[in-house]
Enzyme design. Structure first.
Site, PDB file in Angstrom:
ATOM      1  N   ARG A 164      -2.197   3.181  -3.898  1.00 55.95           N
ATOM      2  CA  ARG A 164      -1.706   4.151  -2.906  1.00 55.95           C
ATOM      3  C   ARG A 164      -2.389   5.506  -3.077  1.00 55.95           C
ATOM      4  O   ARG A 164      -1.769   6.558  -2.916  1.00 55.95           O
ATOM      5  CB  ARG A 164      -0.185   4.337  -2.999  1.00 55.95           C
ATOM      6  CG  ARG A 164       0.634   3.104  -2.704  1.00 55.95           C
ATOM      7  CD  ARG A 164       0.503   2.667  -1.261  1.00 55.95           C
ATOM      8  NE  ARG A 164       1.426   1.601  -0.918  1.00 55.95           N
ATOM      9  CZ  ARG A 164       1.156   0.295  -1.059  1.00 55.95           C
ATOM     10  NH1 ARG A 164      -0.010  -0.117  -1.534  1.00 55.95           N
ATOM     11  NH2 ARG A 164       2.057  -0.601  -0.700  1.00 55.95           N
ATOM     12  N   SER A 234       7.896   1.771   2.552  1.00 55.24           N
ATOM     13  CA  SER A 234       8.348   2.240   1.227  1.00 55.24           C
ATOM     14  C   SER A 234       8.374   3.764   1.221  1.00 55.24           C
ATOM     15  O   SER A 234       7.370   4.403   1.553  1.00 55.24           O
ATOM     16  CB  SER A 234       7.388   1.775   0.135  1.00 55.24           C
ATOM     17  OG  SER A 234       7.299   0.384   0.109  1.00 55.24           O
ATOM     18  N   GLU A 330       5.892   8.399  -1.076  1.00 51.24           N
ATOM     19  CA  GLU A 330       4.626   7.872  -0.541  1.00 51.24           C
ATOM     20  C   GLU A 330       4.205   8.605   0.738  1.00 51.24           C
ATOM     21  O   GLU A 330       3.054   9.011   0.859  1.00 51.24           O
ATOM     22  CB  GLU A 330       4.787   6.359  -0.274  1.00 51.24           C
ATOM     23  CG  GLU A 330       3.511   5.702   0.163  1.00 51.24           C
ATOM     24  CD  GLU A 330       3.721   4.263   0.617  1.00 51.24           C
ATOM     25  OE1 GLU A 330       3.829   3.383  -0.247  1.00 51.24           O
ATOM     26  OE2 GLU A 330       3.754   4.019   1.833  1.00 51.24           O
TER      27      GLU A 330
HETATM   28  P1  FAD Z   1      -0.057   8.498   9.929  1.00 54.42           P
HETATM   29  O1  FAD Z   1       1.337   8.293   9.478  1.00 54.42           O
HETATM   30  O2  FAD Z   1      -0.285   9.021  11.293  1.00 54.42           O
HETATM   31  O3  FAD Z   1      -0.795   9.476   8.902  1.00 54.42           O
HETATM   32  C1  FAD Z   1      -0.666   9.271   7.503  1.00 54.42           C
HETATM   33  C2  FAD Z   1      -1.557  10.305   6.797  1.00 54.42           C
HETATM   34  O4  FAD Z   1      -2.929  10.032   7.093  1.00 54.42           O
HETATM   35  C3  FAD Z   1      -1.317  11.738   7.282  1.00 54.42           C
HETATM   36  O5  FAD Z   1      -1.513  12.587   6.166  1.00 54.42           O
HETATM   37  C4  FAD Z   1      -2.426  11.968   8.326  1.00 54.42           C
HETATM   38  O6  FAD Z   1      -2.801  13.320   8.428  1.00 54.42           O
HETATM   39  C5  FAD Z   1      -3.556  11.141   7.753  1.00 54.42           C
HETATM   40  N1  FAD Z   1      -4.440  10.550   8.775  1.00 54.42           N
HETATM   41  C6  FAD Z   1      -4.090   9.650   9.730  1.00 54.42           C
HETATM   42  N2  FAD Z   1      -5.179   9.283  10.433  1.00 54.42           N
HETATM   43  C7  FAD Z   1      -6.225   9.971   9.923  1.00 54.42           C
HETATM   44  C8  FAD Z   1      -7.627  10.020  10.229  1.00 54.42           C
HETATM   45  N3  FAD Z   1      -8.184   9.295  11.215  1.00 54.42           N
HETATM   46  N4  FAD Z   1      -8.402  10.878   9.516  1.00 54.42           N
HETATM   47  C9  FAD Z   1      -7.866  11.637   8.514  1.00 54.42           C
HETATM   48  N5  FAD Z   1      -6.573  11.611   8.173  1.00 54.42           N
HETATM   49  C10 FAD Z   1      -5.760  10.790   8.870  1.00 54.42           C
HETATM   50  N6  FAD Z   1       1.689   0.951   3.793  1.00 54.42           N
HETATM   51  C11 FAD Z   1       1.098   0.143   2.885  1.00 54.42           C
HETATM   52  O7  FAD Z   1       0.156   0.557   2.194  1.00 54.42           O
HETATM   53  N7  FAD Z   1       1.527  -1.134   2.706  1.00 54.42           N
HETATM   54  C12 FAD Z   1       2.529  -1.668   3.414  1.00 54.42           C
HETATM   55  O8  FAD Z   1       2.880  -2.822   3.222  1.00 54.42           O
HETATM   56  C13 FAD Z   1       3.172  -0.843   4.397  1.00 54.42           C
HETATM   57  N8  FAD Z   1       4.192  -1.319   5.128  1.00 54.42           N
HETATM   58  C14 FAD Z   1       4.826  -0.510   6.035  1.00 54.42           C
HETATM   59  C15 FAD Z   1       5.878  -1.043   6.782  1.00 54.42           C
HETATM   60  C16 FAD Z   1       6.533  -0.253   7.722  1.00 54.42           C
HETATM   61  C17 FAD Z   1       7.680  -0.850   8.512  1.00 54.42           C
HETATM   62  C18 FAD Z   1       6.128   1.086   7.927  1.00 54.42           C
HETATM   63  C19 FAD Z   1       6.812   1.925   8.961  1.00 54.42           C
HETATM   64  C20 FAD Z   1       5.069   1.625   7.187  1.00 54.42           C
HETATM   65  C21 FAD Z   1       4.405   0.834   6.229  1.00 54.42           C
HETATM   66  N9  FAD Z   1       3.337   1.312   5.457  1.00 54.42           N
HETATM   67  C22 FAD Z   1       2.706   0.501   4.550  1.00 54.42           C
HETATM   68  C23 FAD Z   1       2.905   2.722   5.584  1.00 54.42           C
HETATM   69  C24 FAD Z   1       1.911   2.990   6.756  1.00 54.42           C
HETATM   70  O9  FAD Z   1       2.014   2.017   7.747  1.00 54.42           O
HETATM   71  C25 FAD Z   1       0.455   3.081   6.288  1.00 54.42           C
HETATM   72  O10 FAD Z   1       0.313   4.085   5.319  1.00 54.42           O
HETATM   73  C26 FAD Z   1      -0.512   3.354   7.448  1.00 54.42           C
HETATM   74  O11 FAD Z   1      -1.841   3.270   6.994  1.00 54.42           O
HETATM   75  C27 FAD Z   1      -0.283   4.726   8.103  1.00 54.42           C
HETATM   76  O12 FAD Z   1      -1.057   4.753   9.286  1.00 54.42           O
HETATM   77  P2  FAD Z   1      -0.749   5.776  10.469  1.00 54.42           P
HETATM   78  O13 FAD Z   1      -1.873   5.640  11.455  1.00 54.42           O
HETATM   79  O14 FAD Z   1       0.602   5.583  10.974  1.00 54.42           O
HETATM   80  O15 FAD Z   1      -0.897   7.166   9.689  1.00 54.42           O
HETATM   81  N1  EPU Z   2      13.666  -5.187  -5.391  1.00 60.44           N
HETATM   82  C1  EPU Z   2      15.004  -5.076  -5.678  1.00 60.44           C
HETATM   83  N2  EPU Z   2      15.825  -4.474  -4.755  1.00 60.44           N
HETATM   84  C2  EPU Z   2      15.352  -3.996  -3.584  1.00 60.44           C
HETATM   85  C3  EPU Z   2      13.969  -4.081  -3.292  1.00 60.44           C
HETATM   86  C4  EPU Z   2      13.139  -4.686  -4.222  1.00 60.44           C
HETATM   87  O1  EPU Z   2      15.463  -5.501  -6.741  1.00 60.44           O
HETATM   88  O2  EPU Z   2      16.167  -3.494  -2.807  1.00 60.44           O
HETATM   89  C5  EPU Z   2      12.794  -5.876  -6.335  1.00 60.44           C
HETATM   90  C6  EPU Z   2      12.361  -7.250  -5.765  1.00 60.44           C
HETATM   91  O3  EPU Z   2      13.314  -8.230  -6.027  1.00 60.44           O
HETATM   92  C7  EPU Z   2      11.061  -7.496  -6.492  1.00 60.44           C
HETATM   93  C8  EPU Z   2      10.486  -6.090  -6.674  1.00 60.44           C
HETATM   94  O4  EPU Z   2      11.580  -5.180  -6.526  1.00 60.44           O
HETATM   95  O5  EPU Z   2      11.301  -8.036  -7.753  1.00 60.44           O
HETATM   96  C9  EPU Z   2       9.369  -5.758  -5.681  1.00 60.44           C
HETATM   97  O6  EPU Z   2       9.883  -5.858  -4.352  1.00 60.44           O
HETATM   98  P1  EPU Z   2       8.956  -6.271  -3.093  1.00 60.44           P
HETATM   99  O7  EPU Z   2       8.162  -7.491  -3.426  1.00 60.44           O
HETATM  100  O8  EPU Z   2       9.822  -6.282  -1.894  1.00 60.44           O
HETATM  101  O9  EPU Z   2       7.886  -5.126  -2.985  1.00 60.44           O
HETATM  102  P2  EPU Z   2       7.975  -3.563  -3.200  1.00 60.44           P
HETATM  103  O10 EPU Z   2       7.419  -3.244  -4.555  1.00 60.44           O
HETATM  104  O11 EPU Z   2       9.335  -3.061  -2.901  1.00 60.44           O
HETATM  105  C10 EPU Z   2       5.545  -3.166  -2.342  1.00 60.44           C
HETATM  106  C11 EPU Z   2       4.872  -2.152  -1.479  1.00 60.44           C
HETATM  107  C12 EPU Z   2       5.038  -2.502  -0.014  1.00 60.44           C
HETATM  108  C13 EPU Z   2       4.379  -3.865   0.215  1.00 60.44           C
HETATM  109  C14 EPU Z   2       5.106  -4.889  -0.655  1.00 60.44           C
HETATM  110  C15 EPU Z   2       4.480  -6.259  -0.545  1.00 60.44           C
HETATM  111  C16 EPU Z   2       4.862  -0.042  -2.651  1.00 60.44           C
HETATM  112  C17 EPU Z   2       5.441   1.308  -2.785  1.00 60.44           C
HETATM  113  N3  EPU Z   2       5.395  -0.839  -1.739  1.00 60.44           N
HETATM  114  O12 EPU Z   2       6.951  -3.071  -2.085  1.00 60.44           O
HETATM  115  O13 EPU Z   2       4.354  -1.532   0.762  1.00 60.44           O
HETATM  116  O14 EPU Z   2       4.480  -4.241   1.565  1.00 60.44           O
HETATM  117  O15 EPU Z   2       5.030  -4.466  -2.043  1.00 60.44           O
HETATM  118  O16 EPU Z   2       3.253  -6.268  -1.217  1.00 60.44           O
HETATM  119  O17 EPU Z   2       3.910  -0.359  -3.382  1.00 60.44           O
HETATM  120  C18 EPU Z   2       4.625   0.550   1.901  1.00 60.44           C
HETATM  121  O18 EPU Z   2       3.782   1.008   1.106  1.00 60.44           O
HETATM  122  O19 EPU Z   2       5.146   1.243   2.821  1.00 60.44           O
HETATM  123  C19 EPU Z   2       5.046  -0.837   1.739  1.00 60.44           C
HETATM  124  C20 EPU Z   2       5.984  -1.397   2.514  1.00 60.44           C
END
Ligand code: FAD
Ligand code: EPU
Length: 339
Positions: A164, A234, A330
């Site tokens: 991240r 997250s 995050e």
């Molecule tokens: P924004 O929210 O619009 O911007 C995020 C940051 O990037 C801001 O600081 C912005 O200024 C900057 N930025 C955006 N675009 C540009 C650009 N073109 N040039 C320079 N700076 C820029 N993230 C994960 O890593 N793994 C996950 O599994 C994951 N799951 C998610 C699930 C849900 C339901 C949600 C809501 C979010 C999740 N995220 C996850 C977080 C998010 O989706 C990612 O970080 C994504 O890359 C953000 O993209 P965005 O276009 O919405 O960025």
């Molecule tokens: N867990 C709990 N309770 C909860 C949630 C999680 O006990 O309420 C435990 C789960 O049982 C598991 C562990 O925590 O043992 C990890 O949980 P999970 O696999 O759901 O993943 P996470 O660590 O919570 C991360 C990323 C997600 C990504 C998933 C899948 C971060 C901060 N988050 O979540 O990214 O989608 O793994 O790879 O690294 C995001 O960054 O926005 C995001 C959604």
């Protein structure tokens, strides 16, 4: 290119907080991006680059200029019959791209399905899920410097990717706009199924779209859909702590998930720590903690960034008092509280 004034951004952030941009411009080409940057420099407008708004905590007022890259082009550069580079403009929705590539039989991005947002934002925090990070498939990032409009191509090494993390959260934070991302794709099957019971959900010899489908199903079981319930995924990063602290915690909590890292430290599961502090499903008036994933803070409607940040602080304090571990958010806070 048209600069608009007093533009509502409530639908432009996945938490759904009410917000207003003093000035807002969408740029579809490199030329338009450079014109917008020149304008901002001329009038000394502070710039906020916005993608899909899925990783920002938007406060009420964004002064200066909000710049949103919306370029949608993508094109393939073949390297040989098994490998290719894919050039993608910043405005392409990430999940749409992942599905397109999987349907075309390319390997590389399938584990990153259903992550919201735009491709241009993917390098900022080195998006990751299900055992894969963007860094695993990234070849280069094309940027324009806000300060002087200089165009530069960064190699993957120059992006200093980590968990991240990237150079865009440090030396280049708020200093560049990413206009293009270049990905490495492969025809050779490379399924990565070690994480989270994925292998039980796909056929023995999966094709990329099988993995996309399985991951979408897994994610839908745990994560709220922002179109229904405001969230940014997250809210905290999973904390990386010294192995000695992880071992001590393990003595007291043998069921605590602990993942060793390549540096010899240990990654803890923030969701587990938060759940143990009793916050899973917790709700205040407008904001709360998701009842299926304690790492996801949610906005039920009618609330604001301050309420969510206050709740996040209380969670941080509780986790610190209970486990001696400091959580780090995050998403980024953007904008100001007042007008
Ligand atoms: P924004 O929210 O619009 O911007 C995020 C940051 O990037 C801001 O600081 C912005 O200024 C900057 N930025 C955006 N675009 C540009 C650009 N073109 N040039 C320079 N700076 C820029 N993230 C994960 O890593 N793994 C996950 O599994 C994951 N799951 C998610 C699930 C849900 C339901 C949600 C809501 C979010 C999740 N995220 C996850 C977080 C998010 O989706 C990612 O970080 C994504 O890359 C953000 O993209 P965005 O276009 O919405 O960025
Ligand atoms: N867990 C709990 N309770 C909860 C949630 C999680 O006990 O309420 C435990 C789960 O049982 C598991 C562990 O925590 O043992 C990890 O949980 P999970 O696999 O759901 O993943 P996470 O660590 O919570 C991360 C990323 C997600 C990504 C998933 C899948 C971060 C901060 N988050 O979540 O990214 O989608 O793994 O790879 O690294 C995001 O960054 O926005 C995001 C959604």
């Amino acid at each position: 290119m048209r600069v608009r004034h007093n533009v509502a951004l409530t639908d432009a952030n996945t938490l759904g907080f009410s917000a207003l941009a003093s000035r807002y411009v969408e740029v579809a080409t490199l030329d338009e991006a450079c014109q917008a940057l020149a304008l901002a420099r001329r009038y000394c407008w502070p710039l906020t680059v916005l993608g899909g708004g899925s990783n920002v905590i938007m406060q009420h007022y964004l002064s200066g200029l909000v710049l949103r890259p919306v370029g949608q082009a993508r094109w393939i550069e073949a390297l040989d019959d098994k490998r290719a580079l894919l050039h993608v403009e910043a405005g392409v929705p990430w999940h749409t791209l992942v599905v397109e590539l999987a349907q075309a039989g390319w390997w590389g991005t399938e584990n990153l399905a259903l992550i919201p947002g735009c491709t241009g934002a993917a390098p900022i925090q080195n998006i990751g899920a299900y055992g894969v990070e963007l860094a695993d498939v990234l070849e280069a990032v094309h940027i324009v410097h806000l300060e002087d409009g200089r165009y530069e191509i960064l190699t993957r090494e120059a992006c200093c990717f980590g968990y991240r993390d990237s150079i865009f959260k440090h030396a280049l934070q708020d200093r560049v706009v990413i206009v293009r991302v270049v990905l490495r794709l492969e025809r050779e099957p490379k399924p990565r199924l070690e994480y989270g019971g994925l292998s039980q959900r796909v056929p023995v010899k999966p094709i990329p779209i099988d993995i996309v489908d399985a991951i979408c199903a897994l994610r839908r079981e745990k994560l709220p859909d922002p179109a229904v319930l405001g969230n940014v995924g997250s809210f905290f990063k999973n904390p990386v702590v010294a192995e000695s602290l992880a071992s001590r915690l393990y003595q007291s909590y043998p069921d605590m998930p602990i993942y060793p890292t390549v540096t010899g430290d240990a990654k803890l599961a923030a969701g587990w720590l938060i759940e143990r502090c009793g916050f899973k499903g917790y709700r205040e008036q407008h904001v709360g903690v998701h009842d299926r994933q304690a790492l996801v803070l949610v906005h039920h409607g009618g609330g604001n960034a301050r309420e969510l940040l206050d709740l996040a602080e209380r969670i941080k304090l509780a986790v610190y008092e209970c486990f001696g571990v400091m959580l780090e958010p995050e998403p980024r806070v953007i904008g100001n509280e007042g007008h």
